[in-house]
Design an enzyme around this catalytic site. Structure first.
Site, PDB file in Angstrom:
ATOM      1  CG  HIS A 239      31.712  15.118  12.897  1.00  0.00           C
ATOM      2  ND1 HIS A 239      32.896  15.542  13.464  1.00  0.00           N
ATOM      3  CD2 HIS A 239      30.739  15.893  13.429  1.00  0.00           C
ATOM      4  CE1 HIS A 239      32.629  16.528  14.312  1.00  0.00           C
ATOM      5  NE2 HIS A 239      31.334  16.759  14.311  1.00  0.00           N
ATOM      6  CB  CYS A 277      31.194  20.008  12.484  1.00  0.00           C
ATOM      7  SG  CYS A 277      31.351  20.516  14.209  1.00  0.00           S
ATOM      8  CG  HIS A 304      27.375  18.953  13.947  1.00  0.00           C
ATOM      9  ND1 HIS A 304      28.295  18.072  14.447  1.00  0.00           N
ATOM     10  CD2 HIS A 304      26.252  18.243  13.695  1.00  0.00           C
ATOM     11  CE1 HIS A 304      27.752  16.864  14.496  1.00  0.00           C
ATOM     12  NE2 HIS A 304      26.524  16.931  14.040  1.00  0.00           N
ATOM     13  CG  ASP A 360      27.834  20.469  17.701  1.00  0.00           C
ATOM     14  OD1 ASP A 360      27.415  19.681  18.557  1.00  0.00           O
ATOM     15  OD2 ASP A 360      28.900  20.294  17.076  1.00  0.00           O
ATOM     16  CG  HIS A 361      29.335  21.017  21.505  1.00  0.00           C
ATOM     17  ND1 HIS A 361      30.698  20.931  21.444  1.00  0.00           N
ATOM     18  CD2 HIS A 361      28.874  19.839  21.047  1.00  0.00           C
ATOM     19  CE1 HIS A 361      31.040  19.758  20.969  1.00  0.00           C
ATOM     20  NE2 HIS A 361      29.955  19.071  20.718  1.00  0.00           N
ATOM     21  CE1 TYR A 377      25.510  17.340  21.587  1.00  0.00           C
ATOM     22  CE2 TYR A 377      27.486  16.707  22.783  1.00  0.00           C
ATOM     23  CZ  TYR A 377      26.818  16.906  21.597  1.00  0.00           C
ATOM     24  OH  TYR A 377      27.445  16.684  20.400  1.00  0.00           O
TER      25      TYR A 377
HETATM   26  C1  DNO Z   1      30.692  16.038  19.445  1.00  0.00           C
HETATM   27  C2  DNO Z   1      30.250  15.420  18.229  1.00  0.00           C
HETATM   28  C3  DNO Z   1      31.035  14.200  17.799  1.00  0.00           C
HETATM   29  C4  DNO Z   1      30.335  13.584  16.632  1.00  0.00           C
HETATM   30  C5  DNO Z   1      31.033  12.440  15.994  1.00  0.00           C
HETATM   31  C6  DNO Z   1      30.352  12.121  14.689  1.00  0.00           C
HETATM   32  O1  DNO Z   1      29.960  16.724  20.066  1.00  0.00           O
HETATM   33  O2  DNO Z   1      30.143  16.351  17.225  1.00  0.00           O
HETATM   34  O3  DNO Z   1      31.059  13.257  18.831  1.00  0.00           O
HETATM   35  O4  DNO Z   1      29.104  13.095  17.053  1.00  0.00           O
HETATM   36  O5  DNO Z   1      32.340  12.716  15.781  1.00  0.00           O
HETATM   37  O6  DNO Z   1      30.758  10.880  14.240  1.00  0.00           O
END
Ligand code: DNO
Length: 405
Positions: A239, A277, A304, A360-361, A377
């Site tokens: 990530h 991401c 993501h 994501d989020h 989340y």
């Molecule tokens: C946040 C996430 C991070 C992710 C870590 C992966 O929402 O994208 O916490 O899980 O960095 O290792």
């Protein structure tokens, strides 16, 4: 593209039943209760699989744990100190256990000390929704006046240092405590939660390390784990740094395409891959996400999908988490690039044609305010994001057989 959803386990206020109604196809989870550096036992993995496999009334959910996020990498591994070799052995054992349980995709990160960092967890948008935000001036106020890190002032432009001083002076004690908590207490998914003193100790531990050494330590780690993943048919995906620029004087090594290229080339195995991401990388104006997908696509094992709006043109700057189709990343172009990559994989006869992604989020909207899920989340905000992303995916793959796997 495989539509997945992050689940923090039974304590998550968004349930397996909820995600089924959101139309999710697979689950992203982690054993957050196992301390970093310890082995994930087969029993613990099986328990999480069983939790994912059933609805509240005991009926089968039909969902499986498809992606691990994250198998945490200890500070000792990152610094090559203390028990780092034992931690790598434990990581390898956990890989074997996950493989035995049928899980192939493993996300991790190599950010020193802090995982993702925000200064504000519920920033109000004009329509009443709330989102997460990173404010560089607030961060400077924390770094210079709350943490009182030696040398902190030199890491910010003079105007930011001045504003940070004014802002800090105007903050109540409660504001200061909230700001510090937001930064150091660990956001959802972070492997550890710290006090200010812990942070100071950790920073001292990194003082002599520097960027080149941290990069080498990641290469050393991957040299130990990627061949095993390859042998087991698993995919590791790193990530990016979030935000993708240095904080607290710490080295950051996974913030740009060049950073990824260096690591992918140094351990040149398909199992050594990327978590693309779009939200983290998109916080930097020089990262072009569709182009990144095009060029790194072969090694992208997990996506993501989210969007940020940058509030300045600087590399290090403030930003907020925008709606999934707003913000600086052209989501249609990014998804089109993912679909092109999947077609290439199909032609090449790869086993991993369908790349898992998660919305994501999400911004907090509607009933999210009552549910109070983990910051970033919420159920409905993420469902809205997923629905929008699914719409693009469906439109772009319409009429092309075999693409929506
Ligand atoms: C946040 C996430 C991070 C992710 C870590 C992966 O929402 O994208 O916490 O899980 O960095 O290792």
């Amino acid at each position: 593209m495989r539509q997945t959803w992050r689940w923090f386990g039974p304590k998550d206020r968004v349930s397996i039943d909820d995600m089924m109604q959101a139309g999710v196809e697979g689950v992203v989870s982690a054993l957050h209760h196992v301390p970093t550096g310890a082995v994930w036992t087969q029993d613990e993995i099986a328990r999480r699989q069983a939790e994912i496999g059933r609805m509240k009334d005991g009926a089968p959910s039909g969902l499986a744990w498809e992606v691990v996020e994250s198998l945490p990498v200890s500070e000792d591994i990152k610094k090559q100190t203390g028990g780092w070799r034992a931690h790598i052995d434990a990581w390898r054992t956990s890989l074997r256990h996950l493989n035995a349980a049928g899980i192939e995709t493993i996300c991790y990160n190599f950010m020193p000390v802090l995982d993702w960092t925000r200064t504000e967890l519920a920033h109000r948008r004009p329509n009443g929704a709330t989102c997460m935000r990173f404010d560089l001036t607030d961060f400077a106020a924390f770094d210079i006046h709350i943490l009182q890190r030696p040398g902190a002032r030199e890491d910010f432009a003079a105007a930011i240092v001045e504003d940070a001083g004014r802002r800090f002076a105007a903050m109540s004690d409660a504001d200061r405590a909230t700001l510090a908590d937001n930064i150091v207490c660990g956001l959802p998914g972070a492997a550890e939660s710290f006090t200010l003193d812990d942070i100071r100790d950790h920073l001292a531990g990194y003082a002599a390390l520097g960027e080149a050494r941290l990069r080498q330590n990641l290469v050393d780690f991957l040299t130990e784990v990627a061949p095993l993943a390859e042998e087991l048919g698993m995919r590791l995906c790193c990530h990016p740094d979030d935000p993708p620029f240095p904080l607290l004087g710490l080295p950051r090594i996974m913030s740009t395409e060049a950073d990824y290229r260096a690591i992918l080339d140094a351990v040149d195995l398909p199992s050594n891959g990327v978590t693309l991401c779009s939200g983290s990388l998109g916080a930097r104006p020089d990262n072009d996400l569709p182009a990144l997908m095009e060029r790194l696509g072969e090694r992208v094992h997990f996506l993501h999908l989210r969007n940020v709006t940058r509030e300045s043109g600087d590399i290090s700057g403030s930003f907020f988490e925008d709606e999934h189709l707003a913000g600086g990343t052209d989501m249609v172009a990014l998804i089109a690039a993912v679909i092109r990559e999947e077609r290439r994989r199909e032609k090449a006869g790869r086993r991993d044609v369908s790349i898992p992604f998660r919305p994501d989020h999400g911004q907090e909207i509607l009933d999210d305010f009552q549910r109070k899920a983990q910051p970033g989340y919420p159920a409905i905000g993420r469902l809205k994001g997923l629905a929008e992303l699914r719409g693009i995916l469906t439109a772009l793959s319409h009429g092309r057989e075999g693409l929506r796997t």
